[in-house]
Scaffold this active site. Structure first.
Site, PDB file in Angstrom:
ATOM      1  N   THR A 199      40.145  33.823  37.538  1.00  0.00           N
ATOM      2  CA  THR A 199      38.777  34.293  37.278  1.00  0.00           C
ATOM      3  C   THR A 199      38.612  34.532  35.783  1.00  0.00           C
ATOM      4  O   THR A 199      39.390  35.274  35.179  1.00  0.00           O
ATOM      5  CB  THR A 199      38.495  35.587  38.079  1.00  0.00           C
ATOM      6  OG1 THR A 199      38.635  35.287  39.465  1.00  0.00           O
ATOM      7  CG2 THR A 199      37.092  36.105  37.813  1.00  0.00           C
ATOM      8  N   ARG A 245      28.545  49.406  35.511  1.00  0.00           N
ATOM      9  CA  ARG A 245      27.911  49.698  36.799  1.00  0.00           C
ATOM     10  C   ARG A 245      27.763  51.212  36.897  1.00  0.00           C
ATOM     11  O   ARG A 245      28.677  51.917  37.342  1.00  0.00           O
ATOM     12  CB  ARG A 245      28.759  49.143  37.950  1.00  0.00           C
ATOM     13  CG  ARG A 245      28.979  47.634  37.862  1.00  0.00           C
ATOM     14  CD  ARG A 245      29.907  47.102  38.926  1.00  0.00           C
ATOM     15  NE  ARG A 245      30.326  45.743  38.640  1.00  0.00           N
ATOM     16  CZ  ARG A 245      31.497  45.222  39.032  1.00  0.00           C
ATOM     17  NH1 ARG A 245      32.355  45.950  39.727  1.00  0.00           N
ATOM     18  NH2 ARG A 245      31.792  43.976  38.727  1.00  0.00           N
ATOM     19  N   LYS A 267      37.331  30.211  38.010  1.00  0.00           N
ATOM     20  CA  LYS A 267      36.148  30.816  38.647  1.00  0.00           C
ATOM     21  C   LYS A 267      35.333  31.612  37.634  1.00  0.00           C
ATOM     22  O   LYS A 267      35.894  32.444  36.913  1.00  0.00           O
ATOM     23  CB  LYS A 267      36.613  31.747  39.775  1.00  0.00           C
ATOM     24  CG  LYS A 267      35.508  32.553  40.440  1.00  0.00           C
ATOM     25  CD  LYS A 267      36.046  33.268  41.669  1.00  0.00           C
ATOM     26  CE  LYS A 267      35.003  34.093  42.397  1.00  0.00           C
ATOM     27  NZ  LYS A 267      34.759  35.387  41.786  1.00  0.00           N
ATOM     28  N   HIS A 303      29.956  36.045  39.446  1.00  0.00           N
ATOM     29  CA  HIS A 303      30.631  37.204  40.039  1.00  0.00           C
ATOM     30  C   HIS A 303      29.675  37.966  40.976  1.00  0.00           C
ATOM     31  O   HIS A 303      29.706  39.187  41.069  1.00  0.00           O
ATOM     32  CB  HIS A 303      31.136  38.130  38.920  1.00  0.00           C
ATOM     33  CG  HIS A 303      32.462  38.770  39.214  1.00  0.00           C
ATOM     34  ND1 HIS A 303      33.650  38.284  38.737  1.00  0.00           N
ATOM     35  CD2 HIS A 303      32.791  39.867  39.942  1.00  0.00           C
ATOM     36  CE1 HIS A 303      34.644  39.058  39.132  1.00  0.00           C
ATOM     37  NE2 HIS A 303      34.149  40.028  39.881  1.00  0.00           N
TER      38      HIS A 303
HETATM   39  C1  LIG Z   1      33.061  44.204  46.191  1.00  0.00           C
HETATM   40  C2  LIG Z   1      33.344  42.961  45.430  1.00  0.00           C
HETATM   41  C3  LIG Z   1      34.583  42.800  44.821  1.00  0.00           C
HETATM   42  C4  LIG Z   1      34.862  41.628  44.116  1.00  0.00           C
HETATM   43  N1  LIG Z   1      36.097  41.478  43.554  1.00  0.00           N
HETATM   44  C5  LIG Z   1      36.394  40.313  42.930  1.00  0.00           C
HETATM   45  C6  LIG Z   1      37.692  40.098  42.424  1.00  0.00           C
HETATM   46  O1  LIG Z   1      38.572  40.947  42.536  1.00  0.00           O
HETATM   47  N2  LIG Z   1      37.933  38.918  41.803  1.00  0.00           N
HETATM   48  C7  LIG Z   1      36.973  37.942  41.664  1.00  0.00           C
HETATM   49  O2  LIG Z   1      37.241  36.886  41.096  1.00  0.00           O
HETATM   50  N3  LIG Z   1      35.740  38.135  42.157  1.00  0.00           N
HETATM   51  C8  LIG Z   1      35.434  39.279  42.777  1.00  0.00           C
HETATM   52  N4  LIG Z   1      34.180  39.453  43.307  1.00  0.00           N
HETATM   53  C9  LIG Z   1      33.186  38.366  43.209  1.00  0.00           C
HETATM   54  C10 LIG Z   1      33.285  37.443  44.416  1.00  0.00           C
HETATM   55  O3  LIG Z   1      34.494  36.734  44.422  1.00  0.00           O
HETATM   56  C11 LIG Z   1      32.141  36.426  44.458  1.00  0.00           C
HETATM   57  O4  LIG Z   1      32.098  35.729  43.233  1.00  0.00           O
HETATM   58  C12 LIG Z   1      30.775  37.040  44.738  1.00  0.00           C
HETATM   59  O5  LIG Z   1      30.871  38.130  45.628  1.00  0.00           O
HETATM   60  C13 LIG Z   1      29.845  35.979  45.314  1.00  0.00           C
HETATM   61  O6  LIG Z   1      28.580  36.466  45.496  1.00  0.00           O
HETATM   62  P1  LIG Z   1      28.027  37.005  46.914  1.00  0.00           P
HETATM   63  O7  LIG Z   1      28.580  38.366  47.086  1.00  0.00           O
HETATM   64  O8  LIG Z   1      26.546  36.999  46.703  1.00  0.00           O
HETATM   65  O9  LIG Z   1      28.503  36.035  47.985  1.00  0.00           O
HETATM   66  C14 LIG Z   1      33.877  40.611  44.008  1.00  0.00           C
HETATM   67  C15 LIG Z   1      32.648  40.778  44.643  1.00  0.00           C
HETATM   68  C16 LIG Z   1      32.370  41.933  45.352  1.00  0.00           C
HETATM   69  C17 LIG Z   1      31.042  42.059  46.030  1.00  0.00           C
END
Ligand SMILES: Cc1cc2nc3c(=O)[nH]c(=O)nc-3n(C[C@H](O)[C@H](O)[C@H](O)COP(=O)(O)O)c2cc1C
Length: 395
Positions: free
Chosen positions: A166, A175, A262, A286
């Site tokens: 990532t 936030r 990513k 993200h």
């Molecule tokens: C609670 C939460 C924690 C996340 N933690 C990570 C993470 O640790 N690493 C990462 O690459 N993306 C993280 N993401 C982003 C997700 O991988 C993803 O890109 C994103 O949730 C996609 O959008 P959506 O929630 O609308 O499906 C996180 C997203 C959320 C909602």
């Protein structure tokens, strides 16, 4: 012993991702729900991710004989049940006891990839025992590169099939609500937070109580030193803001399976990633949790696809809340999409059954989208079916 309740009994009429989110909102302490649900700064990007899908209209092909349509497709040379993968979300293990295990099992049952996040609370070893054929691991490169490489070696040893790096989080995002709610590292007990938790006994006993009964608060099992969530992260385990494309080249040398980057939004970065030898880029902001003024991934997608052509695979995530959104993303050139929050909502309500319910809703809606767009096979989803001033074809 009572029999386990079925998804139909638990979810009733909650058969859309929006209504499942509402059940999760009621189930979780408010601070925790906000932690997974909300965006950053003024929360413009998170809303725009969803609205950008609504702006894309479909001009379907009719009477194309869509009988026998299937959601199956292939990714990295393997068949998957539908063009959906579980995105890395560090907090699955706090919405449900061992929530990552629930997600991994649901993904295995649907024959789709599951991504374990760097900051997850189940160990790679435990997950490898339940994940199916498509276990992915997401890595935030750490300040201490040697420790990062150890994590890559561990992932390989545990049978991880694909690695995601990532690249959109060089530093902690802003936030405000998390600071107000005490959801920071280390977790801070605020008066408001304690009342919030105490008024959600089902979550308190079912999740935190269960962790205590099994040895204490959860740990970031795959981070150096496995710190508990109540501790801070050591400086070596912090996010690094000095990452460059040389790091990606070095990781490419160390990982011979599918490698994805990513957080790409700019076509120029997609080209650089291609030159580093990655197998795929994931177009993502993200989930609108980091840069609030970022472009919506679905708007960035066609430009990235055009920039890399068929040299690498392009995936995307962010804002997918309907099966038709999956179909639109595929029509714009994504090979598969990833889903973050919706499967977390399902997990928060009912663990594996809840995550599985979300996947089956998405699958049903995606098959409906295929039928109404006029497609029998995933590969038939094409840009020509979409209408948006800047992406419509010229006929
Ligand atoms: C609670 C939460 C924690 C996340 N933690 C990570 C993470 O640790 N690493 C990462 O690459 N993306 C993280 N993401 C982003 C997700 O991988 C993803 O890109 C994103 O949730 C996609 O959008 P959506 O929630 O609308 O499906 C996180 C997203 C959320 C909602």
């Amino acid at each position: 012993m009572g029999r386990d309740r079925t998804a139909a009994e638990i979810f009733g009429h909650a058969t859309s991702l929006g209504s499942i989110r509402e059940l999760a909102r009621r189930r979780l302490p408010r601070g925790l729900f906000e932690f997974i649900d909300r965006g950053s700064d003024d929360e413009v990007a998170i809303a725009n991710n969803v609205e950008a899908f609504a702006r894309i209209k479909v001009r379907p092909r009719q009477i194309t004989n869509v009988s026998g349509r299937t959601a199956e497709t292939s990714l990295f040379g393997k068949t998957i049940g539908m063009p959906v993968a579980i995105a890395p979300t560090g907090s699955a293990g706090i919405v449900w006891y061992k929530g990552e295990m629930a997600l991994a099992r649901a993904a295995a049952a649907a024959n789709i990839p599951f991504t374990l996040a760097t900051r997850s609370m189940s160990s790679l070893e435990e997950i490898a025992g339940v994940a199916g054929d498509h276990l992915w691991f997401q890595l935030y490169l750490l300040r201490d590169r040697a420790k990062s490489y150890e994590m890559i070696d561990l992932a390989r040893a545990r049978g991880v099939k694909a690695l995601i790096i990532t690249i959109d989080t060089p530093t902690d995002p802003s936030r405000e609500y998390n600071a107000r709610n005490g959801y920071s590292l280390p977790f801070k007990y605020t008066r408001r937070g304690v009342i919030d938790i105490a008024t959600h006994p089902r979550w308190l006993l079912g999740v935190i109580g269960k962790y205590y009964r099994n040895g204490g608060l959860p740990r970031f099992e795959n981070m150096p030193g496995s710190p508990r969530i109540s501790e801070g992260l050591s400086s070596e385990a912090m996010l690094c803001d000095d990452i460059t494309w040389d790091d990606i080249r070095e990781i490419r040398r160390r990982w011979d399976g599918p490698l994805m980057v990513k957080g790409v939004l700019h076509p120029g970065d997609a080209v650089l990633a291609t030159e580093c030898g990655v197998d795929a880029v994931i177009v993502s902001n993200h989930g609108g949790r980091n840069l609030d003024s970022s472009i919506a991934p679905i708007d960035a997608l066609p430009h990235v696809v055009d920039a890399v052509g068929d040299r690498i695979t392009v995936l995307m995530d962010g804002g997918i809340r309907r099966g038709s959104d999956v179909a639109k993303a595929l029509a714009l050139g994504a090979k598969t999409i990833l889903i973050g929050r919706p499967t977390l909502y399902g997990t928060a309500v009912a663990g594996e059954i809840g995550a599985g319910h979300v996947l089956s809703v998405l699958r049903r809606e995606f098959l409906y989208a295929m039928a109404t767009f006029g497609c029998r096979r995933v590969e038939e989803l094409d840009r020509d079916l979409l209408y948006r001033a800047d992406v419509a074809s010229e006929d």
